[in-house]
Write an enzyme that holds these catalytic residues in place. Structure first.
Site, PDB file in Angstrom:
ATOM      1  N   ASN A   1       0.799  -1.241   0.000  1.00  0.00           N
ATOM      2  CA  ASN A   1       0.000   0.000   0.000  1.00  0.00           C
ATOM      3  C   ASN A   1       0.829   1.286   0.000  1.00  0.00           C
ATOM      4  O   ASN A   1       0.445   2.273  -0.614  1.00  0.00           O
ATOM      5  CB  ASN A   1      -1.031  -0.011   1.129  1.00  0.00           C
ATOM      6  CG  ASN A   1      -0.424  -0.173   2.494  1.00  0.00           C
ATOM      7  OD1 ASN A   1       0.742  -0.522   2.631  1.00  0.00           O
ATOM      8  ND2 ASN A   1      -1.216   0.074   3.515  1.00  0.00           N
TER       9      ASN A   1
ATOM     10  N   GLU B   1       3.585  -4.761  12.363  1.00  0.00           N
ATOM     11  CA  GLU B   1       2.579  -3.719  12.114  1.00  0.00           C
ATOM     12  C   GLU B   1       1.533  -4.348  11.222  1.00  0.00           C
ATOM     13  O   GLU B   1       1.778  -4.576  10.042  1.00  0.00           O
ATOM     14  CB  GLU B   1       3.211  -2.504  11.405  1.00  0.00           C
ATOM     15  CG  GLU B   1       4.252  -1.766  12.215  1.00  0.00           C
ATOM     16  CD  GLU B   1       3.670  -1.017  13.396  1.00  0.00           C
ATOM     17  OE1 GLU B   1       2.433  -0.937  13.520  1.00  0.00           O
ATOM     18  OE2 GLU B   1       4.461  -0.521  14.210  1.00  0.00           O
TER      19      GLU B   1
ATOM     20  N   CYS C   1      -3.574   0.997   6.524  1.00  0.00           N
ATOM     21  CA  CYS C   1      -3.822   0.146   7.699  1.00  0.00           C
ATOM     22  C   CYS C   1      -4.632   0.916   8.734  1.00  0.00           C
ATOM     23  O   CYS C   1      -5.564   0.380   9.327  1.00  0.00           O
ATOM     24  CB  CYS C   1      -2.509  -0.354   8.285  1.00  0.00           C
ATOM     25  SG  CYS C   1      -1.293   0.923   8.521  1.00  0.00           S
TER      26      CYS C   1
ATOM     27  N   GLU D   1       6.671   1.309  15.702  1.00  0.00           N
ATOM     28  CA  GLU D   1       7.637   1.934  14.810  1.00  0.00           C
ATOM     29  C   GLU D   1       7.593   3.431  15.047  1.00  0.00           C
ATOM     30  O   GLU D   1       6.591   3.945  15.563  1.00  0.00           O
ATOM     31  CB  GLU D   1       7.288   1.650  13.348  1.00  0.00           C
ATOM     32  CG  GLU D   1       7.532   0.203  12.969  1.00  0.00           C
ATOM     33  CD  GLU D   1       7.450  -0.032  11.472  1.00  0.00           C
ATOM     34  OE1 GLU D   1       6.416   0.331  10.881  1.00  0.00           O
ATOM     35  OE2 GLU D   1       8.409  -0.576  10.909  1.00  0.00           O
TER      36      GLU D   1
HETATM   37  P1  NDP Z   1       0.575  -9.541   3.327  1.00  0.00           P
HETATM   38  O1  NDP Z   1       0.607  -9.948   4.746  1.00  0.00           O
HETATM   39  O2  NDP Z   1      -0.085 -10.412   2.346  1.00  0.00           O
HETATM   40  O3  NDP Z   1       2.059  -9.348   2.780  1.00  0.00           O
HETATM   41  C1  NDP Z   1       2.985  -8.508   3.409  1.00  0.00           C
HETATM   42  C2  NDP Z   1       4.388  -8.950   3.047  1.00  0.00           C
HETATM   43  O4  NDP Z   1       4.667 -10.224   3.650  1.00  0.00           O
HETATM   44  C3  NDP Z   1       4.603  -9.161   1.567  1.00  0.00           C
HETATM   45  O5  NDP Z   1       5.911  -8.710   1.249  1.00  0.00           O
HETATM   46  C4  NDP Z   1       4.488 -10.682   1.427  1.00  0.00           C
HETATM   47  O6  NDP Z   1       5.117 -11.187   0.312  1.00  0.00           O
HETATM   48  C5  NDP Z   1       5.176 -11.130   2.693  1.00  0.00           C
HETATM   49  N1  NDP Z   1       4.885 -12.496   3.114  1.00  0.00           N
HETATM   50  C6  NDP Z   1       3.855 -13.308   2.799  1.00  0.00           C
HETATM   51  N2  NDP Z   1       3.929 -14.492   3.429  1.00  0.00           N
HETATM   52  C7  NDP Z   1       5.027 -14.425   4.206  1.00  0.00           C
HETATM   53  C8  NDP Z   1       5.625 -15.318   5.144  1.00  0.00           C
HETATM   54  N3  NDP Z   1       5.109 -16.525   5.413  1.00  0.00           N
HETATM   55  N4  NDP Z   1       6.728 -14.901   5.787  1.00  0.00           N
HETATM   56  C9  NDP Z   1       7.248 -13.682   5.560  1.00  0.00           C
HETATM   57  N5  NDP Z   1       6.729 -12.797   4.678  1.00  0.00           N
HETATM   58  C10 NDP Z   1       5.631 -13.153   4.006  1.00  0.00           C
HETATM   59  O7  NDP Z   1      -0.015  -8.079   3.350  1.00  0.00           O
HETATM   60  P2  NDP Z   1      -0.384  -7.172   2.108  1.00  0.00           P
HETATM   61  O8  NDP Z   1       0.815  -6.908   1.274  1.00  0.00           O
HETATM   62  O9  NDP Z   1      -1.594  -7.782   1.483  1.00  0.00           O
HETATM   63  O10 NDP Z   1      -0.763  -5.769   2.819  1.00  0.00           O
HETATM   64  C11 NDP Z   1      -2.023  -5.486   3.270  1.00  0.00           C
HETATM   65  C12 NDP Z   1      -2.121  -5.698   4.761  1.00  0.00           C
HETATM   66  O11 NDP Z   1      -1.094  -4.992   5.426  1.00  0.00           O
HETATM   67  C13 NDP Z   1      -3.419  -5.160   5.339  1.00  0.00           C
HETATM   68  O12 NDP Z   1      -3.983  -6.087   6.245  1.00  0.00           O
HETATM   69  C14 NDP Z   1      -3.003  -3.909   6.094  1.00  0.00           C
HETATM   70  O13 NDP Z   1      -3.819  -3.560   7.143  1.00  0.00           O
HETATM   71  C15 NDP Z   1      -1.620  -4.263   6.527  1.00  0.00           C
HETATM   72  N6  NDP Z   1      -0.836  -3.058   6.735  1.00  0.00           N
HETATM   73  C16 NDP Z   1      -0.511  -2.711   8.014  1.00  0.00           C
HETATM   74  C17 NDP Z   1       0.165  -1.550   8.272  1.00  0.00           C
HETATM   75  C18 NDP Z   1       0.567  -1.184   9.661  1.00  0.00           C
HETATM   76  O14 NDP Z   1       1.495  -0.416   9.827  1.00  0.00           O
HETATM   77  N7  NDP Z   1      -0.071  -1.688  10.691  1.00  0.00           N
HETATM   78  C19 NDP Z   1       0.539  -0.636   7.188  1.00  0.00           C
HETATM   79  C20 NDP Z   1       0.194  -1.116   5.887  1.00  0.00           C
HETATM   80  C21 NDP Z   1      -0.482  -2.301   5.678  1.00  0.00           C
HETATM   81  P3  NDP Z   1       4.325 -12.277  -0.637  1.00  0.00           P
HETATM   82  O15 NDP Z   1       3.182 -11.533  -1.227  1.00  0.00           O
HETATM   83  O16 NDP Z   1       5.350 -12.775  -1.565  1.00  0.00           O
HETATM   84  O17 NDP Z   1       3.792 -13.381   0.155  1.00  0.00           O
END
Ligand code: NDP
Length: 466
Positions: free
Chosen positions: A142, A238, A272, A446
């Site tokens: 995002n 996060e 988020c 953070e």
């Molecule tokens: P995901 O959890 O699907 O992915 C986040 C990252 O984790 C990607 O780089 C993904 O890569 C990686 N990933 C996936 N599986 C694993 C694993 N088993 N171990 C380590 N890394 C892994 O989130 P999204 O990208 O879909 O983002 C949206 C979500 O993020 C929403 O729920 C949102 O609320 C949250 N978010 C939270 C924020 C905060 O600060 N609290 C800020 C921004 C977003 P890959 O796709 O290759 O699996």
């Protein structure tokens, strides 16, 4: 093609994968697929770079400032890549890069505290904060550059080296960031690798990183925590949110409806800490629904590169399908879309800005994180009931209370179960202010000094006297 950065070198992947432009739904570029051997190489490079990097704090500050300048100089290229792969309007992408630059500069000036705990006849005791070594940083799609920057500044300032892995939906801007910083930072200090599943899992399970800084969904956060548990890596998570905004009965619709709207719809709701449900006194309910619907109807939705666009598409096809499904489910369960209610009739992952009424807790769109431009407005009769409903969730990221009376608003805000409670606004990040979630929304914080210390182990230094 954008390349990975490993040991200060530009590295092509063992293969490639396609990156879509969400405004068209079509692949417009390829990104490198990092092999397990290349990941090993990146982690080795980070490990090798650590002893020299941790040894000179002054040099780290100077290099972080130089890094901020380099990112600033590359702002146009980075913003264009963000818009192309993530979808947000170019002006918002520029703001994302500017915020990253400001954050890096802010962190470069932060003091890593060194505290004297006791100094008496017996001993002088100090509390120090020292780096872990290699940090694994994993980011979502995002805010690809801003969230990378949030992790890089504090990790690097405190003396860690980093392997950074962006989401495969938005790898290009992060890869470019690595390229831009390649000849600023010493080789191995920042490595950027890209690839699809299971690269993230490989990184978190790898024995080299001592700390994982993860931003993403709750489901993946759990997997990261489980992977970290094996060898007790430190983790900051996060995760998602389902932030409630509670409007009190003196809410000034004319003065605050714009801010309320953008607290929910910025980045097409893919934030988020966006407002994801609004609780409104029954007396004000219709007026607030109308004010939000007016704004939703008039906001310009389109390709982020088009002049005047305020809202872009959803970033990924799965996210587009999820928002479509949640809204369809709400409508099937009796909700009314005052405006919007479905996808836009065009190519790409565009969804109409949607305001829903006649909807209540217990409907998925209210209970789950929609992460899209569809906002439920719920009526309440008693503020105690609104507080209870706002807190009745596993999420606990942010919340907000809206009122002309700051004291009344603060009294309600203090009772919200979340990491940050805002008054008359929602989610205005500041690099001095720690940000994190309660309950399933995260672990640790953070930003600010607490966020800086999350990249360190504490150490007591005890000098006996006499
Ligand atoms: P995901 O959890 O699907 O992915 C986040 C990252 O984790 C990607 O780089 C993904 O890569 C990686 N990933 C996936 N599986 C694993 C694993 N088993 N171990 C380590 N890394 C892994 O989130 P999204 O990208 O879909 O983002 C949206 C979500 O993020 C929403 O729920 C949102 O609320 C949250 N978010 C939270 C924020 C905060 O600060 N609290 C800020 C921004 C977003 P890959 O796709 O290759 O699996």
């Amino acid at each position: 093609m954008e390349t990975m950065t490993i040991g200060g070198r530009a590295v092509e992947g063992a293969g490639t994968f396609g990156v879509e432009n969400p405004a068209t739904g079509r692949v417009f570029a390829q990104a490198p697929e990092c092999s397990p051997e290349q990941l090993d190489e990146a982690l080795r490079a980070a490990s090798d770079a650590f002893p020299a990097w941790r040894s000179d704090e002054g040099a780290r500050r100077d290099l972080l400032r130089a890094a901020a300048k380099r990112v600033e100089d590359a702002a146009d290229e980075l913003a264009a890549l963000i818009t192309a792969e993530q979808g947000k309007p170019l002006a918002d992408a520029r703001l994302e890069v500017q915020g990253t630059v400001a954050g890096l500069r802010f962190v470069a000036d932060l003091e890593v505290p060194r505290e004297v705990l006791a100094d008496d006849d017996q001993a002088r005791v100090e509390l120090l904060h020292q780096p872990f070594g290699v940090v694994a940083a994993i980011t979502p799609w995002n805010f690809p550059v801003a969230i990378a920057g949030l992790k890089l500044g504090p990790a690097l300032l405190t003396g860690n080296t980093v392997v950074l892995k962006p989401s495969p939906f938005t790898p290009l801007s992060t890869l470019h960031l690595g390229g831009v910083l390649r000849d600023v930072l010493p080789p191995g200090v920042l490595n950027v690798v890209s690839g699809s599943d299971p690269l993230g899992a490989r990184l978190t399970a790898h024995p080299v990183p001592r700390k994982i800084s993860f931003t993403g969904s709750v489901a993946t956060g759990r997997k990261v925590a489980a992977a970290a548990a094996d060898d007790l890596k430190r983790v900051t998570l996060e995760l998602g949110g389902n932030d409630a905004a509670i409007l009190l009965d003196d809410f000034d619709v004319d003065a605050l409806a714009d801010r309320l709207f953008w607290g929910a719809f910025l980045n097409s709701g893919q934030v988020c800490a966006a407002i994801k449900r609004v609780y409104v006194p029954r007396r004000l309910h219709d007026v607030v629904v109308d004010a939000l619907a007016d704004r939703a109807r008039s906001v310009v939705v389109g390709d982020g590169t088009a002049e005047g666009t305020r809202l872009g598409p959803l970033t990924t096809r799965p996210q587009f399908e999820r928002v479509s499904e949640l809204v369809a489910d709400a409508l099937a369960r009796g909700a009314t879309a005052v405006t919007g209610g479905g996808p836009l009739d065009r190519e790409g992952y565009f969804f109409q800005p949607t305001i829903l009424r006649d909807i209540d807790d217990g409907v998925r769109l209210v209970d789950e994180e929609q992460f899209g431009p569809a906002l439920p407005v719920l009526a309440y009769d008693d503020v105690e009931d609104a507080i209870r409903r706002a807190n009745a969730t596993h999420y606990g990221l942010d919340g907000s209370v809206w009122s002309a009376d700051p004291e009344r608003a603060a009294a309600v805000a203090e009772r919200l179960e979340c990491g940050t409670a805002w008054l008359n606004t929602h989610a205005l990040p500041h690099p001095a202010v720690p940000f994190g979630g309660w309950k399933h929304s995260g672990l640790g914080v953070e930003s600010g000094v607490p966020g800086l210390l999350a990249f360190t182990e504490s150490k007591v230094l005890y000098r006996v006297k006499g």
